[in-house]
Design a protein around this motif. Structure first.
Motif, PDB file in Angstrom:
ATOM      1  N   ASP A 276      39.881  31.716  36.507  1.00 60.35           N
ATOM      2  CA  ASP A 276      40.393  33.077  36.437  1.00 60.35           C
ATOM      3  C   ASP A 276      39.939  33.946  37.598  1.00 60.35           C
ATOM      4  O   ASP A 276      40.235  35.134  37.648  1.00 60.35           O
ATOM      5  N   ARG A 277      39.212  33.372  38.554  1.00 56.34           N
ATOM      6  CA  ARG A 277      38.781  34.122  39.733  1.00 56.34           C
ATOM      7  C   ARG A 277      39.913  34.216  40.757  1.00 56.34           C
ATOM      8  O   ARG A 277      40.752  33.317  40.866  1.00 56.34           O
ATOM      9  N   ASP A 278      39.898  35.289  41.523  1.00 60.64           N
ATOM     10  CA  ASP A 278      40.931  35.473  42.538  1.00 60.64           C
ATOM     11  C   ASP A 278      40.926  34.350  43.571  1.00 60.64           C
ATOM     12  O   ASP A 278      41.978  33.994  44.119  1.00 60.64           O
ATOM     13  N   ASP A 309      32.942  34.031  46.247  1.00 60.12           N
ATOM     14  CA  ASP A 309      33.732  34.098  47.478  1.00 60.12           C
ATOM     15  C   ASP A 309      33.631  32.781  48.231  1.00 60.12           C
ATOM     16  O   ASP A 309      32.582  32.103  48.197  1.00 60.12           O
TER      17      ASP A 309
END
Length: 583
Positions: A276-278, A309
């Motif tokens: 669900d992370r970008d 990230d």
């Protein structure tokens, strides 16, 4: 008398063992009796001369004598070239296409060894394509030019010519080719020819990957506070963590998350990217053995990092390309495939004839990105599709084709997977035996890949076998054969032309990884996939230049519809690009 095709004159000179500068060919073409003028000039040229100059021709013809012809440009002779019609069109990608060149009649004549057929059968004029969307033009540079995919490729897929829309006509350029060699500056870097150190031993592979990691990690360690795998393993857990590593494994969990194992010189550490992370979408872009950086949070027990990230080595957003100090152009082509039954000889001769015209007077460099010949035994049943079955004869014929190119154009060539060099990359340049065959124009030969710097503009030339792998591994939106430049963007992100070992691309271990992009190129030029595509990625012009081979039976079997007979031309002073079509 109609002007003789410059390419025909160039071939005739080549048969006598001479090359010639453009002005010399122009003088011969303007003679009232071209055949007599050619014979006089050849006989008057010193035996030890290899190149016919304009001064040689003037001296031989005693300019103003009975065989000389007045200059139609300065004196208004009725032999001057007619005005060129210029046409433009918009394709699916908003590119403007114009059909206009004073090479038209000359190119058709030069491309035919027999009498010229009815012009209605084949329009020999090149179609000139400029990206009207700002993707490659001076009017604007687009960092995300997927919308500016190569419009000729789109037209080719539909089985038709690019649509042409007439804008009007303009007078032909009268500019002469610049033959002042002192203005040129050509340098070749990253050439590993004659420097191979690999023996295939285990230590060679370790050296290659260590060199890759150390060089690419320098770029990434400026973005994250790197802690190596051993330090992370020894951590008590919790808190922030950052690491630079080489991708050693990628797998999905039962819950749909992604587990990425990163390796550095001290060990391997697992990193989790939650679905669900970008950044989950970036997993589609990961390839084995590439170097990336991650930052995130360690689990409470310190056994895994949860990634927030992910960074690629990438091209800096602030990258500004270099340009030449004058108006000079380079033609970028690849995949000539001489020796194939499908080699497009007529299109090649149109291209070569056009290079002799005023419209092409600023083209001083020709870069060929591999697959000069079709080769022998490259794919199953290839012998059934060969026009020339001997590999050395193929190179002989390729050299003959080069003789049609103006003698004052600097040529740089690298090998491809159809050429007679080792298949594993990096590929060294051709050996001495093949070099002795390809003597036309004294072309410079480098390894694949190589960095060619033309008057301050760096061009990364890579044949492009790894594009197959990138396209196979990624979604169509990020890499496809229809838009080959998108796959090239991925390689620019990774700063490596072939990161994945053990896949489709054969890689040879060397002490140095010659496939790393240490410096960001101004132009990235590839071939191999036989599709035309170009675009800007962070101010780097990526060009896949198509081919000069019509569709073979093998290509039909694997659903490859080639874009053949195109010649992208880049203005080195502005990095604007046009694409000329000769098929």
């Amino acid at each position: 008398m109609p002007q003789e095709a410059p390419a025909r004159i160039a071939r005739e000179l080549a048969s006598h063992g001479y090359t010639a500068d453009r002005e010399a060919i122009t003088l011969l073409a303007r003679a009232d009796d071209t055949a007599t003028a050619l014979l006089v000039a050849v006989e008057a040229t010193p035996d030890d001369a290899l190149k016919l100059t304009a001064d040689d021709v003037r001296a031989a013809l005693d300019e103003g004598g009975p065989t000389a012809r007045r200059d139609p440009i300065s004196e208004g002779d009725d032999g001057a070239s007619p005005d060129d019609p210029e046409t433009t069109t918009s394709s699916a990608s908003s590119g403007a296409v114009s059909d206009g060149s004073d090479a038209g009649e000359q190119a058709q004549e030069a491309s035919q060894p027999e009498p010229v057929p009815d012009a209605a059968d084949d329009d020999p004029s090149p179609v000139e394509t400029e990206d009207g969307s700002g993707g490659v033009g001076q009017s604007g540079r687009n960092e995300h030019p997927s919308s500016s995919a190569a419009e000729p490729a789109t037209a080719a897929e539909s089985g038709g010519e690019p649509p042409v829309e007439t804008e009007g006509s303009s007078e032909a350029s009268t500019r002469e080719r610049n033959t002042d060699q002192s203005l040129r500056d050509l340098d070749i870097g990253n050439d590993m020819t004659g420097r191979s150190t690999g023996t295939g031993e285990y230590d060679d592979f370790v050296a290659t990957f260590r060199d890759r990691y150390e060089r690419l990690s320098k770029t990434l360690k400026g973005r994250v506070n790197h802690r190596n795998a051993s330090a992370l393993e020894a951590s008590p857990g919790g808190g922030e963590a950052e690491m630079v590593g080489m991708v050693s494994d990628i797998r999905s969990t039962a819950s749909g998350h992604w587990l990425i194992e990163l390796e550095d010189t001290t060990g391997v550490f697992p990193c989790m990217i939650l679905k669900d992370r970008d950044i989950a979408g970036l997993v589609d872009e990961l390839l084995y053995d590439e170097v990336v950086a991650v930052e995130g949070t360690l689990s409470d027990d310190g056994s895994i990092m949860f990634v927030d990230d992910l960074y690629f080595p990438d091209v800096p957003r602030t990258h500004e390309p270099s340009t030449a100090d004058r108006h000079v152009e380079a033609a970028l082509i690849s995949d000539v495939h001489v020796g194939s039954q499908e080699f497009m000889a007529d299109a090649w001769e149109r291209f070569a004839a056009w290079l002799h015209t005023d419209e092409a007077a600023n083209i001083e460099y020709l870069l060929i990105a591999g697959d000069m010949v079709e080769g022998v035994g490259v794919y199953p049943d290839q012998d059934e599709e060969l026009d020339i079955v001997d590999i050395f004869d193929q190179y002989e014929q390729f050299s003959e084709r080069l003789k049609s190119v103006p003698g004052d154009i600097e040529i740089v060539m690298i090998p491809g997977n159809h050429d007679a060099v080792r298949l594993a990359e990096p590929q060294p340049g051709f050996d001495e035996e093949l070099r002795s065959i390809m003597t036309a124009h004294d072309a410079q030969i480098a390894s694949n890949p190589a960095v060619v710097t033309l008057e301050g503009v760096s061009v990364l030339m890579y044949h492009g076998v790894s594009l197959d792998e990138v396209i196979a591994e990624m979604p169509d939106a990020k890499a496809s054969y229809d838009d080959p430049h998108l796959a090239m963007f991925q390689l620019l992100k990774k700063r490596h032309v072939a990161p994945q070992f053990g896949g489709h691309t054969r890689l040879a271990p060397e002490q140095q990884d010659y496939l790393v992009m240490d410096e960001v190129p101004d132009i990235f030029h590839t071939g191999h996939v036989h599709k035309l595509g170009w675009g800007q990625y962070r101010n780097v012009l990526a060009v896949n230049s198509g081919c000069w081979q019509a569709q073979t039976d093998f290509q039909k079997s694997v659903n490859i519809d080639p874009d053949a007979g195109f010649a992208p031309v880049v203005d080195l002073g502005s990095l604007d690009m046009t694409v000329h079509k000769f098929s």
